[in-house]
Design a protein around this motif. Structure first.
Motif, PDB file in Angstrom:
ATOM      1  N   MET A   1      37.325  23.936  26.625  1.00 17.34           N
ATOM      2  CA  MET A   1      38.664  23.409  26.904  1.00 17.34           C
ATOM      3  C   MET A   1      38.715  22.905  28.351  1.00 17.34           C
ATOM      4  SD  MET A   1      42.220  25.240  25.988  1.00 17.34           S
ATOM      5  CE  MET A   1      41.359  26.797  26.036  1.00 17.34           C
ATOM      6  N   THR A   2      38.891  21.620  28.519  1.00 17.36           N
ATOM      7  CA  THR A   2      38.948  21.086  29.880  1.00 17.36           C
ATOM      8  C   THR A   2      40.379  21.052  30.388  1.00 17.36           C
ATOM      9  OG1 THR A   2      38.967  18.897  28.902  1.00 17.36           O
ATOM     10  CG2 THR A   2      36.856  19.665  29.768  1.00 17.36           C
ATOM     11  N   ALA A   3      41.334  20.886  29.457  1.00 14.66           N
ATOM     12  CA  ALA A   3      42.742  20.716  29.847  1.00 14.66           C
ATOM     13  C   ALA A   3      43.285  21.920  30.600  1.00 14.66           C
ATOM     14  CB  ALA A   3      43.593  20.456  28.615  1.00 14.66           C
ATOM     15  N   ILE A   4      42.659  23.078  30.432  1.00 14.81           N
ATOM     16  CA  ILE A   4      43.199  24.300  31.018  1.00 14.81           C
ATOM     17  C   ILE A   4      43.335  24.183  32.531  1.00 14.81           C
ATOM     18  CG2 ILE A   4      41.063  25.636  31.371  1.00 14.81           C
ATOM     19  CD1 ILE A   4      42.794  27.909  29.815  1.00 14.81           C
ATOM     20  N   ASN A   5      42.492  23.354  33.145  1.00 13.88           N
ATOM     21  CA  ASN A   5      42.572  23.175  34.597  1.00 13.88           C
ATOM     22  C   ASN A   5      43.791  22.377  35.039  1.00 13.88           C
ATOM     23  OD1 ASN A   5      40.226  24.650  35.178  1.00 13.88           O
ATOM     24  ND2 ASN A   5      38.978  22.908  34.541  1.00 13.88           N
ATOM     25  N   ASP A   6      44.434  21.702  34.103  1.00 15.86           N
ATOM     26  CA  ASP A   6      45.652  20.950  34.442  1.00 15.86           C
ATOM     27  C   ASP A   6      46.874  21.855  34.444  1.00 15.86           C
ATOM     28  OD1 ASP A   6      43.965  18.827  34.348  1.00 15.86           O
ATOM     29  OD2 ASP A   6      44.546  18.221  32.313  1.00 15.86           O
ATOM     30  N   TYR A   7      46.698  23.101  34.051  1.00 15.33           N
ATOM     31  CA  TYR A   7      47.843  24.008  33.897  1.00 15.33           C
ATOM     32  C   TYR A   7      47.804  25.141  34.913  1.00 15.33           C
ATOM     33  CZ  TYR A   7      48.834  21.667  29.526  1.00 15.33           C
ATOM     34  OH  TYR A   7      49.156  20.720  28.597  1.00 15.33           O
ATOM     35  N   GLU A   8      49.002  25.632  35.176  1.00 14.18           N
ATOM     36  CA  GLU A   8      49.130  26.814  36.021  1.00 14.18           C
ATOM     37  C   GLU A   8      49.701  27.920  35.141  1.00 14.18           C
ATOM     38  OE1 GLU A   8      50.906  27.459  40.320  1.00 14.18           O
ATOM     39  OE2 GLU A   8      52.509  26.920  38.918  1.00 14.18           O
ATOM     40  N   SER A   9      49.148  29.112  35.241  1.00 13.28           N
ATOM     41  CA  SER A   9      49.715  30.207  34.457  1.00 13.28           C
ATOM     42  C   SER A   9      50.654  31.022  35.334  1.00 13.28           C
ATOM     43  CB  SER A   9      48.619  31.081  33.865  1.00 13.28           C
ATOM     44  OG  SER A   9      47.570  31.226  34.770  1.00 13.28           O
ATOM     45  N   VAL A  10      51.694  31.537  34.718  1.00 14.70           N
ATOM     46  CA  VAL A  10      52.740  32.282  35.427  1.00 14.70           C
ATOM     47  C   VAL A  10      52.896  33.627  34.724  1.00 14.70           C
ATOM     48  CG1 VAL A  10      55.193  32.327  36.003  1.00 14.70           C
ATOM     49  CG2 VAL A  10      53.920  30.173  36.116  1.00 14.70           C
ATOM     50  N   ILE A  11      52.777  34.696  35.488  1.00 14.36           N
ATOM     51  CA  ILE A  11      52.784  36.029  34.878  1.00 14.36           C
ATOM     52  C   ILE A  11      53.721  36.958  35.635  1.00 14.36           C
ATOM     53  CG2 ILE A  11      51.329  38.042  34.306  1.00 14.36           C
ATOM     54  CD1 ILE A  11      49.052  35.584  34.781  1.00 14.36           C
ATOM     55  N   GLY A  12      54.496  37.712  34.899  1.00 13.11           N
ATOM     56  CA  GLY A  12      55.312  38.773  35.493  1.00 13.11           C
ATOM     57  C   GLY A  12      55.010  40.068  34.737  1.00 13.11           C
ATOM     58  N   LEU A  13      54.876  41.166  35.464  1.00 10.07           N
ATOM     59  CA  LEU A  13      54.534  42.427  34.801  1.00 10.07           C
ATOM     60  C   LEU A  13      55.697  43.413  34.851  1.00 10.07           C
ATOM     61  CD1 LEU A  13      50.894  43.105  36.090  1.00 10.07           C
ATOM     62  CD2 LEU A  13      51.595  41.986  33.970  1.00 10.07           C
ATOM     63  N   GLU A  14      55.880  44.128  33.753  1.00 10.49           N
ATOM     64  CA  GLU A  14      56.834  45.233  33.700  1.00 10.49           C
ATOM     65  C   GLU A  14      56.010  46.509  33.516  1.00 10.49           C
ATOM     66  OE1 GLU A  14      60.598  43.827  31.233  1.00 10.49           O
ATOM     67  OE2 GLU A  14      58.785  42.843  30.538  1.00 10.49           O
ATOM     68  N   VAL A  15      56.035  47.361  34.516  1.00 13.76           N
ATOM     69  CA  VAL A  15      55.233  48.581  34.466  1.00 13.76           C
ATOM     70  C   VAL A  15      56.160  49.790  34.332  1.00 13.76           C
ATOM     71  CG1 VAL A  15      53.653  50.065  35.764  1.00 13.76           C
ATOM     72  CG2 VAL A  15      53.346  47.585  35.801  1.00 13.76           C
ATOM     73  N   HIS A  16      55.889  50.593  33.329  1.00 15.25           N
ATOM     74  CA  HIS A  16      56.618  51.854  33.166  1.00 15.25           C
ATOM     75  C   HIS A  16      55.729  52.977  33.627  1.00 15.25           C
ATOM     76  CE1 HIS A  16      58.967  49.453  30.276  1.00 15.25           C
ATOM     77  NE2 HIS A  16      59.942  50.287  30.559  1.00 15.25           N
ATOM     78  N   VAL A  17      56.231  53.781  34.545  1.00 14.26           N
ATOM     79  CA  VAL A  17      55.418  54.898  34.999  1.00 14.26           C
ATOM     80  C   VAL A  17      56.201  56.196  34.828  1.00 14.26           C
ATOM     81  CG1 VAL A  17      56.085  54.371  37.376  1.00 14.26           C
ATOM     82  CG2 VAL A  17      54.136  55.834  36.949  1.00 14.26           C
TER      83      VAL A  17
END
Ligand code: ADP
Ligand code: MG
Ligand code: ZN
Length: 484
Positions: A1-17
């Protein structure tokens, strides 16, 4: 997959401790793990009519400690709310949580990771909030054929939910975030962070967007993540799945997906259309209250040295690289062990190498941990000291360490017993060098005609003749002289 470099991934985490308290958040039931099912329960955590919750003050203190460590704005006014949903693990049919007046407001967590060139970089990840709530019970689907069993021992265990802003940009960053957060929680002694026993749980929110785009894409929330590795793999998978969808002119649906570790894929669990409306409203049985400045400051003053401060100290005081220091401080036990070694006056960098590579590899091989290591800090320092003084070579030391592990003897005793002391007597080495030169005329010729690799072969022969005991630098030096 070459297109993946055209994208930015955005991540948010919810951590339960799970916060490590002796009793539950709103009742006096014990929190010990592994008790007979439903033993740790009472009318309050079973949701019996007429029972009333009382906030365990220790929970509040631990929550604020974490807030301080994450540089959160600690709220002045705090309130609990009911989050309503219907599920058999939730006896009251609502969870007491915090909606709009959480104990901890915005803060941040600094993560460290290697960039593409292998340099350590730092990134500040904003924390949106960290609020208190109660855990739910546990459903067990095995045990009785065709039946589901409910265990309420976990219902009412205190949780802190730490929610990040969508600031993470890769699976690697999400992984680094979890490593840093876990280290902080362990240093604070607020939780044992044992993912297998469920004392730390994480949901990952993932979306993708074209590079340069400022609006957020539609996210999917991934659940059922049982290890940091699973978090990493599932995010990577989800990024690729979403980029593929967008590339094929399809839409990413806002939904909850479950990670299947065996298949290495995420699957739809429920889409947001059928998602619950939690009908939050203030918990009438717990009145809003104020956190005094005095309490805030008192708790701040009890914070221990945190991992990043310790890492900075290791770099400044011991001259360690940012990477070595970061790895050492990740587990408090490792950093403590390291500092204990240094009390013997051994050099920091050499000690760090031997601890992080050789001893750790051996412990892994023997399926044990540093905590149970038969080679303690003083013993490891003894070995490092022999290498440092050139009494033995690093190569010999690699043979000595497993013997220390098996016999519990000191490095010094083993070296003496087995006659492993390094040969640094020039005369003695010269003799061997001459023998090796005489026995290998072909390699000598090769070297003289410019094939420099022949030199390492000859050094190898010298080491072999001396059973690894010749000082390698000296052997090299003498050999080169003789060959000139
Ligand atoms: P929800 O109401 O679905 O729980 P929230 O707005 O409370 O969503 O956010 C939950 C988590 O999802 C937070 O960690 C947040 O940073 C993250 N998040 C929100 N929007 C996105 C997005 N578009 N992409 C990735 N993560 C996101
Ligand atoms: Mg959420
Ligand atoms: Zn109870």
């Amino acid at each position: 997959m070459t297109a993946i470099n055209d994208y930015e991934s955005v991540i948010g985490l919810e951590v339960h401790v799970q916060l490590d308290t002796a009793s539950k958040i709103f009742c006096g039931c014990p929190t010990v793990f592994g008790t007979e099912p439903n033993r740790n329960s009472c009318p309050v955590c079973l949701g019996m009519p007429g029972s009333l919750p009382v906030l365990n003050e220790r929970v509040l203190e631990l929550g604020i400690r974490v807030g301080h460590a994450l540089d959160c704005q600690i709220s002045e006014r705090v309130k609990f709310d009911r989050k309503n949903y219907f599920y058999p693990d939730l006896p009251k049919a609502y969870q007491i949580s915090q909606y709009d007046m959480p104990v901890n407001g915005p803060g941040f967590l600094t993560i460290e990771l290697k960039d593409a060139d292998g340099q350590m970089i730092e990134r500040k990840i904003r924390i949106l909030r960290a609020h208190l709530e109660e855990d739910a019970g546990k459903l067990l689907h095995e045990g009785i054929e065709g039946a589901t069993l409910v265990d309420y021992n976990r219902a009412g265990i205190p949780l802190l939910e730490i929610v990040s802003e969508p600031d993470l940009r890769s699976a690697d960053e999400a992984y680094a975030y979890l490593i840093s957060l876990k280290a902080i929680l362990q240093y604070l002694e607020v939780s044992d962070c044992n993912m297998e026993e469920g004392s730390l749980r994480c949901d990952a929110n993932v979306s993708v967007r074209k590079k340069g785009e400022t609006r957020l894409g539609t996210k999917a929330e991934i659940k059922n993540l049982n290890s940091f590795k699973a978090v990493h793999k599932s995010i990577q998978y989800e990024i690729e799945r979403q980029v593929n969808l967008v590339e094929n002119q399809e839409k990413v649906i806002q939904e909850t997906r479950l990670w299947n570790d065996v298949k290495g894929q995420t699957f739809t669990m429920r889409s947001k259309e059928e998602a619950h409306d939690y009908r939050y409203f203030p918990e009438p049985d717990l009145v809003p209250f104020t956190i005094s400045n005095e309490m805030k400051e008192k708790l701040r003053s009890t914070l221990p040295e945190l991992p990043r401060q310790r890492s900075k100290r290791f770099q400044e005081k011991f001259g360690l690289s940012a990477y070595d220091a970061a790895v050492l401080v990740q587990e408090k036990m490792t950093a403590d062990y390291f500092e204990e070694c240094l009390k013997a006056g051994v050099p920091a960098k050499l000690t760090s190498n031997w601890l992080q590579s050789e001893l750790m590899a051996l412990l892994n091989e023997k399926k044990t941990t540093l905590k149970k290591s038969p080679v303690g800090p003083a013993a490891l320092a003894g070995l490092v000291s022999l290498i440092d003084k050139q009494t033995i070579s690093g190569k010999i030391a690699k043979d000595v360490l497993p013997i220390m592990f098996e016999t519990g003897k000191s490095a010094e005793a083993i070296v003496k017993e087995k006659g492993l002391v390094q040969v640094t007597d020039t005369k003695q080495i010269e003799e061997v060098v001459e023998r090796v030169i005489a026995a290998n005329p072909k390699s000598v010729e090769d070297f003289r005609s410019g094939k420099t690799q022949a030199l390492s072969f000859l050094v190898g022969q010298i080491m072999k003749e001396t059973k690894g005991k010749a000082n390698p630098q000296l052997a090299n030096q003498i050999l080169e002289q003789k060959l000139k």
